[in-house]
Design an enzyme around this catalytic site. Structure first.
Site, PDB file in Angstrom:
ATOM      1  N   THR A  14       0.813  -1.217   0.000  1.00 29.80           N
ATOM      2  CA  THR A  14       0.000   0.000   0.000  1.00 29.80           C
ATOM      3  C   THR A  14       0.841   1.259   0.000  1.00 29.80           C
ATOM      4  OG1 THR A  14      -1.822  -1.121   1.085  1.00 29.80           O
ATOM      5  CG2 THR A  14      -1.796   1.243   1.307  1.00 29.80           C
ATOM      6  N   TYR A  27      -8.079   0.226  -4.534  1.00 26.23           N
ATOM      7  CA  TYR A  27      -6.787   0.692  -5.041  1.00 26.23           C
ATOM      8  C   TYR A  27      -5.946  -0.524  -5.367  1.00 26.23           C
ATOM      9  CZ  TYR A  27      -4.680  -0.596  -0.596  1.00 26.23           C
ATOM     10  OH  TYR A  27      -4.250  -1.307   0.482  1.00 26.23           O
ATOM     11  N   THR A  93       1.684  -4.399   4.252  1.00 26.55           N
ATOM     12  CA  THR A  93       1.590  -4.679   5.690  1.00 26.55           C
ATOM     13  C   THR A  93       1.027  -6.070   5.996  1.00 26.55           C
ATOM     14  OG1 THR A  93      -0.587  -3.636   5.796  1.00 26.55           O
ATOM     15  CG2 THR A  93       1.324  -2.240   6.264  1.00 26.55           C
ATOM     16  N   ASP A  94       0.356  -6.691   5.005  1.00 35.01           N
ATOM     17  CA  ASP A  94      -0.296  -7.980   5.297  1.00 35.01           C
ATOM     18  C   ASP A  94       0.696  -9.029   5.807  1.00 35.01           C
ATOM     19  OD1 ASP A  94      -2.598  -6.809   4.393  1.00 35.01           O
ATOM     20  OD2 ASP A  94      -2.934  -8.174   2.722  1.00 35.01           O
ATOM     21  N   LYS A 166       0.275  -7.720  12.651  1.00 34.12           N
ATOM     22  CA  LYS A 166      -0.804  -6.855  12.177  1.00 34.12           C
ATOM     23  C   LYS A 166      -2.072  -7.218  12.936  1.00 34.12           C
ATOM     24  CE  LYS A 166      -2.849  -4.976   7.963  1.00 34.12           C
ATOM     25  NZ  LYS A 166      -2.913  -5.028   6.487  1.00 34.12           N
ATOM     26  N   GLU A 284      -2.575 -27.762  29.434  1.00 32.99           N
ATOM     27  CA  GLU A 284      -3.736 -28.658  29.268  1.00 32.99           C
ATOM     28  C   GLU A 284      -3.383 -29.817  28.351  1.00 32.99           C
ATOM     29  OE1 GLU A 284      -7.865 -27.115  28.767  1.00 32.99           O
ATOM     30  OE2 GLU A 284      -6.828 -25.191  28.668  1.00 32.99           O
TER      31      GLU A 284
HETATM   32  N1  GLU Z   1      -2.586  -6.432   0.778  1.00 29.06           N
HETATM   33  C1  GLU Z   1      -1.609  -5.470   0.427  1.00 29.06           C
HETATM   34  C2  GLU Z   1      -0.231  -5.805   0.949  1.00 29.06           C
HETATM   35  O1  GLU Z   1      -0.060  -6.352   1.991  1.00 29.06           O
HETATM   36  C3  GLU Z   1      -1.971  -4.100   0.866  1.00 29.06           C
HETATM   37  C4  GLU Z   1      -2.036  -3.914   2.363  1.00 29.06           C
HETATM   38  C5  GLU Z   1      -0.968  -2.980   2.877  1.00 29.06           C
HETATM   39  O2  GLU Z   1       0.103  -2.849   2.343  1.00 29.06           O
HETATM   40  O3  GLU Z   1      -1.269  -2.361   3.906  1.00 29.06           O
HETATM   41  O4  GLU Z   1       0.690  -5.487   0.251  1.00 29.06           O
END
Ligand code: GLU
Length: 328
Positions: A14, A27, A93-94, A166, A284
């Site tokens: 992103t 996007y 970020t994924d 995340k 457990e």
């Molecule tokens: N799904 C995409 C990725 O991880 C966009 C999410 C992001 O970068 O925040 O590249």
């Protein structure tokens, strides 16, 4: 004054996303070339010389061994190059926690390595990418940034890749750390470390895998049966990470099937589908009797990365794998 020379490895995400306009929703992650991002950064007059190198231009859900190998090789070369002071990796970020942790396990701590991403596309109103990048430059340029392992800079915080995950799908403040808190608070002009470097002069802990063994994450759910375990063995999994209920629990029939898998040489690690908390041995679940490993502080995504690295490095003994997770 000579400016710090920073290698910028672009992978997409992103932070390089566009196409929504200021207020739209849809996007394309990785739409902008790294050169375009760097041109945007020029306008910020950051006190650093940025040296761009393309690795990929993708959403990080599509990242895998090919990009990881290229990132690792570029980092190794930059660490050996006296002209490079540090490395910034632009990343979606994924899966930032997975890439960050893999590099953390397989690189020395001699130079700062920072992953940076964004939650809002570059053309969205209130986009966070440029600020996060300016913060990353601030971190990498700091003399105290070496010896902390691979880091992630998001939301004005510096997080250890080993601890970060995340935790929100779209909030700007999307990352949390466990079991330790953030390493520092950062803004473009200020940086406050919360403690001294804790991993000074550490070499790489593990060799970078020549190939990734198939390791699957199995999420436990109430009322499930053992058929999914058999299915995973049927496709040749060398390891299974259980994302278990609570402290890594699963129905008795599932645990029995996982124990049979362990007896056949499949490495089985119990982690938790719960966001935070340690999974300890023999609480457990009788790990000693069942031949299972407890993930300790690692969540399922990072437990899978560590297990792949361990298997790729020839580790087949549950006790040694447990020791690696205890130190993970
Ligand atoms: N799904 C995409 C990725 O991880 C966009 C999410 C992001 O970068 O925040 O590249």
């Amino acid at each position: 004054m000579t400016l710090p020379r920073i290698l910028v490895l672009g992978t997409g995400g992103t932070i390089a996303g566009a196409g929504s306009g200021a207020t739209g929703a849809a996007y394309r992650p990785g739409d902008l070339a790294l050169g375009t991002l760097i041109a945007h950064l020029d306008a910020l007059n950051l006190a650093a010389e940025l040296v761009p190198q393309d690795i990929a231009q993708i959403g990080s859900q599509d990242i895998g061994w090919t990009q990881w190998r290229a990132l690792h090789a570029a980092c190794v070369a930059a660490i050996a190059d006296p002209a490079v002071d540090g490395i910034i990796i632009t990343h979606g970020t994924d899966t930032a926690e997975e890439t960050g942790y893999l590099l953390d396990l397989t690189l020395p701590t001699a130079k700062p390595i920072v992953l940076v991403g964004a939650m809002r596309a570059a053309d969205a109103v209130g986009a966070d990418g440029m600020r996060n990048f300016a913060n990353a430059v601030r971190v990498v340029s700091d003399r105290e940034s070496c010896g902390r392992g691979v880091m992630l800079v998001m939301g004005d915080a510096v997080l250890a890749a080993r601890d970060a995950r995340k935790a929100a799908t779209s909030a700007i403040d999307a990352f949390r750390t466990f079991p330790r808190g953030p390493l520092a608070r950062v803004m473009p002009a200020t940086l406050d470390w919360f403690g001294p470097p804790h991993r000074r002069n550490e070499g790489a802990r593990y060799a970078f895998p020549q190939a990734l063994p198939r390791v699957a994450i199995l999420t436990a759910g109430a009322g499930m049966d053992a058929a999914p375990v058999e299915a995973l063995l049927g496709i040749g999994c060398k390891g299974v990470v259980l994302a278990g209920m609570g402290q890594g629990n699963a129905p008795a029939s599932v645990l029995a099937a996982l124990s049979r898998a362990a007896a056949r040489g499949v490495q089985v690690v119990r982690s938790a589908r719960v966001d935070e908390g340690i999974v300890d041995r023999n609480v457990e679940v009788d790990d000693d009797a069942l031949g299972l490993v407890a993930a300790r502080a690692l969540g399922p995504a990072k437990a899978r990365i560590l297990l792949m690295v361990l298997i790729a490095n020839g580790m087949t003994d549950a006790a040694h794998i447990q020791a690696a997770f205890d130190g993970g």
